[in-house]
Enzyme design. Structure first.
Site, PDB file in Angstrom:
ATOM      1  N   ARG A  40       5.775   9.689 -18.960  1.00 14.43           N
ATOM      2  CA  ARG A  40       5.183   9.220 -20.238  1.00 14.43           C
ATOM      3  C   ARG A  40       4.342   7.956 -20.063  1.00 14.43           C
ATOM      4  O   ARG A  40       4.152   7.186 -20.993  1.00 14.43           O
ATOM      5  CB  ARG A  40       6.250   9.000 -21.311  1.00 14.43           C
ATOM      6  CG  ARG A  40       7.021  10.250 -21.647  1.00 14.43           C
ATOM      7  CD  ARG A  40       7.731  10.168 -22.966  1.00 14.43           C
ATOM      8  NE  ARG A  40       8.348  11.439 -23.257  1.00 14.43           N
ATOM      9  CZ  ARG A  40       9.565  11.778 -22.837  1.00 14.43           C
ATOM     10  NH1 ARG A  40      10.268  10.940 -22.114  1.00 14.43           N
ATOM     11  NH2 ARG A  40      10.048  12.954 -23.136  1.00 14.43           N
ATOM     12  N   LYS A  71     -11.026   5.782 -20.214  1.00 14.02           N
ATOM     13  CA  LYS A  71     -11.132   7.230 -20.415  1.00 14.02           C
ATOM     14  C   LYS A  71     -10.634   7.926 -19.152  1.00 14.02           C
ATOM     15  O   LYS A  71     -11.150   7.678 -18.061  1.00 14.02           O
ATOM     16  CB  LYS A  71     -12.575   7.643 -20.693  1.00 14.02           C
ATOM     17  CG  LYS A  71     -13.006   7.387 -22.124  1.00 14.02           C
ATOM     18  CD  LYS A  71     -14.359   8.019 -22.390  1.00 14.02           C
ATOM     19  CE  LYS A  71     -14.813   7.733 -23.811  1.00 14.02           C
ATOM     20  NZ  LYS A  71     -16.188   8.231 -24.064  1.00 14.02           N
ATOM     21  N   GLU A  93     -26.934   4.670 -14.709  1.00 14.02           N
ATOM     22  CA  GLU A  93     -25.985   4.102 -15.683  1.00 14.02           C
ATOM     23  C   GLU A  93     -26.188   2.591 -15.812  1.00 14.02           C
ATOM     24  O   GLU A  93     -25.940   2.023 -16.866  1.00 14.02           O
ATOM     25  CB  GLU A  93     -24.538   4.420 -15.289  1.00 14.02           C
ATOM     26  CG  GLU A  93     -24.197   5.908 -15.227  1.00 14.02           C
ATOM     27  CD  GLU A  93     -23.819   6.534 -16.584  1.00 14.02           C
ATOM     28  OE1 GLU A  93     -23.892   5.838 -17.615  1.00 14.02           O
ATOM     29  OE2 GLU A  93     -23.468   7.733 -16.588  1.00 14.02           O
ATOM     30  N   LYS A 150     -20.243  -3.098 -20.965  1.00 17.39           N
ATOM     31  CA  LYS A 150     -19.290  -2.039 -21.311  1.00 17.39           C
ATOM     32  C   LYS A 150     -18.002  -2.641 -21.870  1.00 17.39           C
ATOM     33  O   LYS A 150     -17.451  -2.155 -22.853  1.00 17.39           O
ATOM     34  CB  LYS A 150     -18.991  -1.146 -20.101  1.00 17.39           C
ATOM     35  CG  LYS A 150     -17.986  -0.066 -20.474  1.00 17.39           C
ATOM     36  CD  LYS A 150     -18.063   1.182 -19.678  1.00 17.39           C
ATOM     37  CE  LYS A 150     -17.127   2.231 -20.307  1.00 17.39           C
ATOM     38  NZ  LYS A 150     -17.041   3.450 -19.532  1.00 17.39           N
ATOM     39  N   GLU A 190     -13.621   4.980 -29.398  1.00 14.26           N
ATOM     40  CA  GLU A 190     -14.876   5.639 -29.740  1.00 14.26           C
ATOM     41  C   GLU A 190     -14.884   6.203 -31.157  1.00 14.26           C
ATOM     42  O   GLU A 190     -15.174   7.378 -31.389  1.00 14.26           O
ATOM     43  CB  GLU A 190     -15.216   6.742 -28.719  1.00 14.26           C
ATOM     44  CG  GLU A 190     -16.696   7.109 -28.747  1.00 14.26           C
ATOM     45  CD  GLU A 190     -17.128   8.015 -27.606  1.00 14.26           C
ATOM     46  OE1 GLU A 190     -16.819   7.706 -26.442  1.00 14.26           O
ATOM     47  OE2 GLU A 190     -17.772   9.029 -27.905  1.00 14.26           O
ATOM     48  N   ARG A 218     -18.816   2.734 -29.508  1.00 12.58           N
ATOM     49  CA  ARG A 218     -18.677   3.162 -28.102  1.00 12.58           C
ATOM     50  C   ARG A 218     -19.553   4.373 -27.799  1.00 12.58           C
ATOM     51  O   ARG A 218     -19.961   4.574 -26.647  1.00 12.58           O
ATOM     52  CB  ARG A 218     -17.202   3.446 -27.771  1.00 12.58           C
ATOM     53  CG  ARG A 218     -17.004   3.791 -26.306  1.00 12.58           C
ATOM     54  CD  ARG A 218     -15.571   3.715 -25.855  1.00 12.58           C
ATOM     55  NE  ARG A 218     -15.475   4.089 -24.456  1.00 12.58           N
ATOM     56  CZ  ARG A 218     -14.403   3.933 -23.703  1.00 12.58           C
ATOM     57  NH1 ARG A 218     -13.311   3.393 -24.211  1.00 12.58           N
ATOM     58  NH2 ARG A 218     -14.411   4.312 -22.443  1.00 12.58           N
ATOM     59  N   ASN A 257     -23.035   6.867 -24.685  1.00 14.80           N
ATOM     60  CA  ASN A 257     -23.427   8.253 -24.383  1.00 14.80           C
ATOM     61  C   ASN A 257     -24.944   8.449 -24.414  1.00 14.80           C
ATOM     62  O   ASN A 257     -25.414   9.586 -24.381  1.00 14.80           O
ATOM     63  CB  ASN A 257     -22.770   9.218 -25.384  1.00 14.80           C
ATOM     64  CG  ASN A 257     -21.256   9.208 -25.256  1.00 14.80           C
ATOM     65  OD1 ASN A 257     -20.737   9.002 -24.162  1.00 14.80           O
ATOM     66  ND2 ASN A 257     -20.558   9.396 -26.356  1.00 14.80           N
ATOM     67  N   HIS A 273     -26.651  11.308 -22.631  1.00 17.62           N
ATOM     68  CA  HIS A 273     -25.612  12.252 -22.202  1.00 17.62           C
ATOM     69  C   HIS A 273     -25.647  13.587 -22.946  1.00 17.62           C
ATOM     70  O   HIS A 273     -25.149  14.577 -22.429  1.00 17.62           O
ATOM     71  CB  HIS A 273     -24.220  11.623 -22.339  1.00 17.62           C
ATOM     72  CG  HIS A 273     -23.915  10.605 -21.272  1.00 17.62           C
ATOM     73  ND1 HIS A 273     -24.662   9.456 -21.104  1.00 17.62           N
ATOM     74  CD2 HIS A 273     -22.957  10.561 -20.306  1.00 17.62           C
ATOM     75  CE1 HIS A 273     -24.166   8.752 -20.095  1.00 17.62           C
ATOM     76  NE2 HIS A 273     -23.137   9.400 -19.592  1.00 17.62           N
ATOM     77  N   HIS A 281     -25.718  16.263 -20.305  1.00 17.30           N
ATOM     78  CA  HIS A 281     -24.613  17.206 -20.086  1.00 17.30           C
ATOM     79  C   HIS A 281     -25.093  18.645 -20.142  1.00 17.30           C
ATOM     80  O   HIS A 281     -24.623  19.490 -19.378  1.00 17.30           O
ATOM     81  CB  HIS A 281     -23.512  16.991 -21.133  1.00 17.30           C
ATOM     82  CG  HIS A 281     -22.550  15.900 -20.761  1.00 17.30           C
ATOM     83  ND1 HIS A 281     -21.622  15.393 -21.635  1.00 17.30           N
ATOM     84  CD2 HIS A 281     -22.363  15.224 -19.602  1.00 17.30           C
ATOM     85  CE1 HIS A 281     -20.915  14.448 -21.036  1.00 17.30           C
ATOM     86  NE2 HIS A 281     -21.355  14.322 -19.803  1.00 17.30           N
ATOM     87  N   HIS A 295     -24.486  13.721 -11.952  1.00 19.37           N
ATOM     88  CA  HIS A 295     -24.316  13.254 -13.332  1.00 19.37           C
ATOM     89  C   HIS A 295     -25.351  12.178 -13.708  1.00 19.37           C
ATOM     90  O   HIS A 295     -26.011  12.272 -14.743  1.00 19.37           O
ATOM     91  CB  HIS A 295     -22.885  12.716 -13.521  1.00 19.37           C
ATOM     92  CG  HIS A 295     -22.668  12.083 -14.859  1.00 19.37           C
ATOM     93  ND1 HIS A 295     -22.565  12.830 -16.029  1.00 19.37           N
ATOM     94  CD2 HIS A 295     -22.561  10.779 -15.236  1.00 19.37           C
ATOM     95  CE1 HIS A 295     -22.399  11.997 -17.055  1.00 19.37           C
ATOM     96  NE2 HIS A 295     -22.389  10.754 -16.600  1.00 19.37           N
TER      97      HIS A 295
HETATM   98  N1  GLY Z   1     -18.668   6.787 -20.176  1.00 18.68           N
HETATM   99  C1  GLY Z   1     -18.674   6.511 -21.558  1.00 18.68           C
HETATM  100  C2  GLY Z   1     -17.474   5.779 -22.037  1.00 18.68           C
HETATM  101  O1  GLY Z   1     -16.670   5.328 -21.239  1.00 18.68           O
HETATM  102  O2  GLY Z   1     -17.293   5.662 -23.228  1.00 18.68           O
END
Ligand code: GLY
Length: 382
Positions: A130, A152, A194, A235, A245, A249, A253, A256, A260, A274
């Site tokens: 957990r 993430k 990026e 960031k 997000e 946040r 993107n 993206h 994507h 990517h």
């Molecule tokens: N790569 C986008 C984020 O971490 O929100």
């Protein structure tokens, strides 16, 4: 803004998340301090390092040596390189190996690698007993400026990328800029997309600095550290304000939604990394914004010019095998965008631009306008 002229021993960026706040340590050779830093944060901890075969070849031994020197017990779990490891099978392998290594609730998982290893090891840490803590040791430029920061974690479903995951913040991020010397030029360039993204989305002065200093970032040195630290600061600030997000946040993107779809159309293969997809996607987002009258054509052209100057792809036609099925087809690309997490009730969410350094979240984009834009791009009419 001018480039700092001297190396600093290391730069620390704080991710201000209250009782889950953590530091990002950036600098040449900071990997050697990993063990001491972990020992200071978690005296007596046991660790397991998750890494992939290629990274293991170069960086596993120095990582283990740093831990051993600090008196930290460690074991290793090596996965196959590439996106295929971010799967149910990859998660099973890592989770079972962590259980076998007796990583307990108070122990630590160390993710040593690029985005795939960080996402996979972070997710395994999030669900093991957990939740156990983990440390990110990102070894690609992309991971140092993006995926290792912000919590993430996750794996892919056969139905789509990153569909299973958790927000699980690391305890510490150690980004050694010397480690990037072993990356191929193409991998480094893809990560640079990026870096440029932070300038394009929120910091025009940084974008201008990148235009002037990009060559030094590629050769290493103080400019590289400054670029990584500025990216991480940007960031960290966004993540601190919107960890899950629910709003801002999503600006991260930028590029993206198109990117994507292009990655999916090329089968998430070596045809398009990517970061390369993000580069083409950022240019498309800028040009689409210009078509909507949101940003000056000259600003969209400036973004494209800089990305092209570092050798990144900026045109759909730059992508290997462009004319193969799925890529040169506006309807196929629209269908791929519709499967993306950025679609809500049939409307597309795009990050669009009002200026270099000013991105906005636009959640009600008319699909017909996007389709028409893509069709004209594909026919090289714009
Ligand atoms: N790569 C986008 C984020 O971490 O929100």
């Amino acid at each position: 803004m001018t480039a700092p002229l001297k190396h600093s021993a290391s730069i620390t960026v704080d991710v201000a998340l209250g009782d889950r706040a953590y530091d990002i340590i950036i600098g040449r050779d900071v990997l050697s301090s990993l063990g001491a830093r972990i020992a200071a944060l978690r005296p007596g901890v046991r660790t397991a390092i998750v890494t992939d075969r290629t990274v293991a070849k170069y960086w596993l031994e120095p990582t283990e040596a740093s831990l051993v020197k600090a008196g930290i017990a460690t074991s290793r779990i090596i996965v196959e390189e590439g996106e295929g490891s971010k799967s149910y099978a990859g998660l099973e392998k890592v989770s079972e190996a962590l259980i076998e290594a007796r990583i307990e609730r108070n122990d630590l998982v160390i993710a040593l690698g690029g985005g795939v290893v960080g996402d996979l090891a972070g997710f395994a840490a999030a669900i093991l007993r957990r939740g156990v803590d983990f440390v990110q040791v990102p070894t690609s430029l992309l991971a140092q400026v993006d995926s290792s920061v912000g919590g993430k974690t996750g794996i892919n479903s056969p139905r789509g990328k990153n569909l299973l995951g958790a927000f699980h913040q690391p305890l510490l991020v150690v980004a050694d800029t010397a480690v990037l010397d072993t990356l191929s030029q193409r991998q480094f360039r893809a990560g640079y997309a990026e870096v440029a993204k932070y300038g394009v989305l929120g910091d025009e002065a940084f974008f201008g600095w990148l235009e002037a200093n990009h060559a030094d970032i590629f050769t290493g040195g103080a400019a590289r550290e400054h670029a990584i630290a500025t990216s991480c600061r940007a960031k960290a600030a966004i993540v601190a304000r919107d960890e899950r997000e629910t709003g801002e946040r999503a600006l991260l993107n930028l590029g993206h939604t198109f990117g994507h779809a292009l990655e999916a159309a090329t089968g998430f293969s070596d045809r398009l990394f990517h970061g390369e997809g993000v580069s083409v996607g950022m240019v498309l987002a800028a040009e689409f914004s210009a078509q909507l009258g949101m940003i000056a054509e000259a600003d969209a052209a400036r973004i494209k010019r800089h990305l092209a100057a570092v050798g990144l792809p900026t045109h759909l036609q730059d992508i290997a095998g462009f004319s193969q099925e799925g890529l040169a087809d506006a309807d196929a690309l629209m269908a791929l965008m519709a499967q993306d997490k950025k679609v809500k009730r049939g409307r597309l969410t795009f990050i669009l631009l009002e200026a270099v350094g000013r991105a906005v979240i636009t959640s009600d984009v008319e699909p017909a306008l996007v389709r028409d834009f893509l069709a004209r791009k594909l026919a090289q009419k714009i």
